[in-house]
Write a protein that holds these residues in place. Structure first.
Motif, mmCIF file in Angstrom:
data_model
loop_
_atom_site.group_PDB
_atom_site.id
_atom_site.type_symbol
_atom_site.label_atom_id
_atom_site.label_comp_id
_atom_site.label_asym_id
_atom_site.label_seq_id
_atom_site.Cartn_x
_atom_site.Cartn_y
_atom_site.Cartn_z
ATOM 1 N N VAL A 61 0.843 -1.201 0.000
ATOM 2 C CA VAL A 61 0.000 0.000 0.000
ATOM 3 C C VAL A 61 0.877 1.250 0.000
ATOM 4 O O VAL A 61 0.615 2.214 -0.727
ATOM 5 C CB VAL A 61 -0.949 -0.008 1.215
ATOM 6 N N LEU A 62 1.925 1.244 0.796
ATOM 7 C CA LEU A 62 2.831 2.397 0.842
ATOM 8 C C LEU A 62 3.501 2.648 -0.505
ATOM 9 O O LEU A 62 3.814 3.791 -0.849
ATOM 10 C CB LEU A 62 3.900 2.191 1.916
ATOM 11 N N SER A 63 3.715 1.592 -1.274
ATOM 12 C CA SER A 63 4.416 1.729 -2.557
ATOM 13 C C SER A 63 3.512 2.206 -3.683
ATOM 14 O O SER A 63 4.005 2.523 -4.773
ATOM 15 C CB SER A 63 5.041 0.381 -2.947
ATOM 16 N N THR A 66 4.112 5.605 -5.982
ATOM 17 C CA THR A 66 5.362 6.236 -5.582
ATOM 18 C C THR A 66 6.504 5.265 -5.830
ATOM 19 O O THR A 66 6.298 4.109 -6.181
ATOM 20 C CB THR A 66 5.319 6.663 -4.104
ATOM 21 N N SER A 67 7.716 5.720 -5.645
ATOM 22 C CA SER A 67 8.894 4.898 -5.896
ATOM 23 C C SER A 67 9.326 4.165 -4.637
ATOM 24 O O SER A 67 8.949 4.532 -3.516
ATOM 25 C CB SER A 67 10.050 5.777 -6.378
ATOM 26 N N ASP A 68 10.141 3.116 -4.821
ATOM 27 C CA ASP A 68 10.695 2.409 -3.670
ATOM 28 C C ASP A 68 11.546 3.346 -2.819
ATOM 29 O O ASP A 68 11.583 3.223 -1.596
ATOM 30 C CB ASP A 68 11.554 1.229 -4.142
ATOM 31 N N LYS A 69 12.223 4.281 -3.485
ATOM 32 C CA LYS A 69 13.094 5.217 -2.765
ATOM 33 C C LYS A 69 12.281 6.057 -1.785
ATOM 34 O O LYS A 69 12.770 6.419 -0.705
ATOM 35 C CB LYS A 69 13.811 6.129 -3.767
ATOM 36 N N ALA A 70 11.038 6.358 -2.135
ATOM 37 C CA ALA A 70 10.183 7.154 -1.258
ATOM 38 C C ALA A 70 9.424 6.291 -0.252
ATOM 39 O O ALA A 70 9.213 6.701 0.892
ATOM 40 C CB ALA A 70 9.192 7.963 -2.096
ATOM 41 N N SER A 71 9.004 5.106 -0.693
ATOM 42 C CA SER A 71 8.159 4.286 0.180
ATOM 43 C C SER A 71 8.945 3.497 1.217
ATOM 44 O O SER A 71 8.423 3.192 2.288
ATOM 45 C CB SER A 71 7.300 3.330 -0.660
ATOM 46 N N GLN A 72 10.188 3.136 0.919
ATOM 47 C CA GLN A 72 10.969 2.346 1.875
ATOM 48 C C GLN A 72 11.187 3.074 3.202
ATOM 49 O O GLN A 72 10.994 2.481 4.277
ATOM 50 C CB GLN A 72 12.309 1.934 1.266
ATOM 51 N N GLN A 101 -4.729 8.516 13.280
ATOM 52 C CA GLN A 101 -4.547 8.672 11.827
ATOM 53 C C GLN A 101 -3.554 9.770 11.494
ATOM 54 O O GLN A 101 -2.706 9.609 10.608
ATOM 55 C CB GLN A 101 -5.893 8.949 11.168
ATOM 56 N N GLN A 102 -3.606 10.888 12.178
ATOM 57 C CA GLN A 102 -2.699 11.981 11.869
ATOM 58 C C GLN A 102 -1.257 11.614 12.205
ATOM 59 O O GLN A 102 -0.322 11.944 11.462
ATOM 60 C CB GLN A 102 -3.112 13.239 12.634
ATOM 61 N N THR A 103 -1.061 10.909 13.306
ATOM 62 C CA THR A 103 0.287 10.473 13.675
ATOM 63 C C THR A 103 0.832 9.489 12.658
ATOM 64 O O THR A 103 1.997 9.569 12.251
ATOM 65 C CB THR A 103 0.288 9.829 15.074
ATOM 66 N N LEU A 104 -0.012 8.565 12.220
ATOM 67 C CA LEU A 104 0.422 7.607 11.198
ATOM 68 C C LEU A 104 0.739 8.334 9.897
ATOM 69 O O LEU A 104 1.735 8.017 9.238
ATOM 70 C CB LEU A 104 -0.666 6.556 10.970
ATOM 71 N N ALA A 105 -0.084 9.293 9.515
ATOM 72 C CA ALA A 105 0.157 10.054 8.289
ATOM 73 C C ALA A 105 1.520 10.741 8.331
ATOM 74 O O ALA A 105 2.269 10.741 7.349
ATOM 75 C CB ALA A 105 -0.959 11.072 8.074
ATOM 76 N N SER A 110 6.821 10.341 3.770
ATOM 77 C CA SER A 110 7.741 10.249 2.632
ATOM 78 C C SER A 110 7.158 9.452 1.474
ATOM 79 O O SER A 110 7.615 9.557 0.336
ATOM 80 C CB SER A 110 9.071 9.617 3.062
ATOM 81 N N ALA A 111 6.110 8.656 1.739
ATOM 82 C CA ALA A 111 5.526 7.808 0.705
ATOM 83 C C ALA A 111 4.552 8.551 -0.201
ATOM 84 O O ALA A 111 4.112 8.006 -1.205
ATOM 85 C CB ALA A 111 4.821 6.613 1.333
ATOM 86 N N GLY A 112 4.202 9.794 0.151
ATOM 87 C CA GLY A 112 3.235 10.521 -0.646
ATOM 88 C C GLY A 112 1.816 10.029 -0.390
ATOM 89 O O GLY A 112 1.617 8.890 0.046
ATOM 90 N N LEU A 113 0.828 10.880 -0.683
ATOM 91 C CA LEU A 113 -0.584 10.540 -0.448
ATOM 92 C C LEU A 113 -0.776 9.979 0.957
ATOM 93 O O LEU A 113 -1.543 9.043 1.179
ATOM 94 C CB LEU A 113 -1.087 9.534 -1.491
ATOM 95 N N TYR A 114 -0.063 10.546 1.918
ATOM 96 C CA TYR A 114 0.012 9.939 3.241
ATOM 97 C C TYR A 114 -1.296 9.994 4.014
ATOM 98 O O TYR A 114 -1.568 9.102 4.818
ATOM 99 C CB TYR A 114 1.146 10.570 4.070
ATOM 100 N N ASN A 115 -2.130 11.012 3.780
ATOM 101 C CA ASN A 115 -3.425 11.030 4.461
ATOM 102 C C ASN A 115 -4.307 9.887 3.966
ATOM 103 O O ASN A 115 -4.920 9.160 4.751
ATOM 104 C CB ASN A 115 -4.125 12.373 4.240
ATOM 105 N N GLN A 116 -4.358 9.721 2.656
ATOM 106 C CA GLN A 116 -5.157 8.647 2.075
ATOM 107 C C GLN A 116 -4.625 7.281 2.481
ATOM 108 O O GLN A 116 -5.391 6.384 2.855
ATOM 109 C CB GLN A 116 -5.141 8.780 0.551
ATOM 110 N N LYS A 117 -3.306 7.120 2.432
ATOM 111 C CA LYS A 117 -2.704 5.820 2.757
ATOM 112 C C LYS A 117 -2.853 5.492 4.235
ATOM 113 O O LYS A 117 -3.061 4.329 4.599
ATOM 114 C CB LYS A 117 -1.238 5.796 2.329
#
Length: 272
Positions: A61-63, A66-72, A101-105, A110-117
Motif C-alpha cells: 500500500v505504501l508503494s 510512488t517509488s521504492d526510494k520514497a516508500s521504503q 490517523q494523523q500520527t500515522l500520516a 515520505s511515501a506521498g498521499l500519506y493522508n489517504q494511505k
C-alpha cells in the motif's frame, strides 16, 4: 537496504513456492518464458515467500503511486513506531488499528498521499483484526488458504487492487504462478509483444501467467521491473538510439518505439 544477492543463482525453492528454475532460452516453451530465461542471465534470481502477510500488505500500500526510494523510508518509520521491539511477538495489525490517523500520516509522509494511505492502512488493520483476529491469523490465511480464495478476499479489501493482492500472494504466501503486473511489467509485456498492445493490467497478467512456468513468475516480476528501470524505460528505452544497447533487442517487437523518428508512444496508441 536491498536484499543481499544470494551466493547462487536460484529461483523457487520451498520458501519461494516452487522448485529451482532452469534458465535456458534455447529450451523455453514460449516466447515469454524465453524472455524470462534471458533475464535470468542478467539478474540474480531469488526465492520468494515467508514475509509477514500484513506487513507485506502495508508495504505494498505504501508503494502505490510512488517509488521504492520514497516508500521504503515510510515503511521503516512505520515499523519503528508500530512494529514493537520484537515484530515476531507483536501484532502490527492491532497496533495500526489503534493508531491515531494523523500520527500515522506523519510517520509515512515520505511515501506521498500519506493522508489517504494512513486512512487505508488503519481500515485494513481494523478489517483484519475483526475477521482474522490479528496479523497472525491473516498470515495463516494468506500462506495456507486456497490461492484463489485468498486473492478474492484481498481484492474485496478497500484500496487493494490486483497488483497489491498478487504481491501479497507472492512475497508472503510464496505462491508459484503469480505474476504481479506493475507499470513496468505492463509496459514491457506490451512493448515486446508478449501481450496485446491494448491489454489492460489484468489481461497482461493472464498472458504472462499462462506463458511463464509457475516457478519463474516471481523472478520474472522482479526482473522485468529491474529491466524496465535500467533498459526499457517509458520515455527513452535503450533501443531507441542503439539496438545493441538492449540485451533483449532480438526478442522485442518494439511496439510503440520508432528509432527512425525517435518517437516513443504507449503500445496501445501504436495499435490504433
Amino acid at each position: 537496504m536491498p536484499d543481499p544477492e544470494p551466493e547462487e543463482n536460484i529461483s523457487g525453492g520451498e520458501s519461494g513456492g516452487g522448485r529451482a528454475a532452469t534458465f535456458d532460452p534455447a529450451t523455453a516453451g514460449t516466447r515469454a518464458e524465453a524472455v524470462i530465461d534471458r533475464l535470468g542471465d542478467i539478474y540474480w534470481t531469488k526465492t520468494y515467500g515467508g514475509r509477514p502477510a500484513f506487513e507485506c500488505l502495508v508495504r505494498t500500500v505504501l508503494s502505490q503511486n510512488t517509488s521504492d526510494k520514497a516508500s521504503q523510508p515510510a515503511h521503516d518509520s512505520l515499523m519503528v513506531r508500530y512494529g514493537g521491539t520484537d515484530p515476531r511477538e507483536s501484532d502490527l495489525a492491532a497496533a495500526l488499528a489503534a493508531a491515531d490517523q494523523q500520527t500515522l500520516a506523519e510517520t509515512i509522509s515520505s511515501a506521498g498521499l500519506y493522508n489517504q494511505k494512513s486512512e487505508r492502512i488503519i481500515a485494513l488493520a481494523d478489517d483484519i483484526c475483526e475477521e482474522f483476529g490479528g496479523a497472525a491469523g491473516f498470515d495463516e490465511f494468506v500462506k495456507n488458504g486456497d490461492p484463489d480464495a485468498v486473492r478474492d478476499r484481498l481484492l474485496e479489501m478497500n484500496g487493494v487492487g490486483p497488483k497489491t493482492a498478487d504481491c501479497v500472494l507472492l512475497f508472503s504466501g510464496g505462491r508459484g504462478g503469480v505474476f504481479p503486473v506493475d507499470t513496468h511489467v505492463h509496459r514491457i509485456a506490451r512493448r515486446m509483444g508478449l501481450a496485446p498492445a491494448d491489454a489492460d493490467h489484468e489481461t497482461v497478467r493472464e498472458f504472462l501467467e499462462r506463458d511463464v512456468p509457475a516457478e519463474k513468475c516471481g523472478f520474472g516480476h522482479t526482473a522485468m521491473i529491474q529491466f524496465g528501470r535500467e533498459y526499457c524505460t517509458a520515455r527513452k528505452p535503450a533501443c531507441l538510439d542503439d539496438p545493441e544497447a538492449c540485451p533483449l533487442a532480438d526478442r522485442c517487437d518494439q511496439v510503440g518505439v520508432y528509432p527512425a523518428s525517435g518517437e516513443v508512444v504507449d503500445p496501445a496508441e501504436a495499435s490504433e
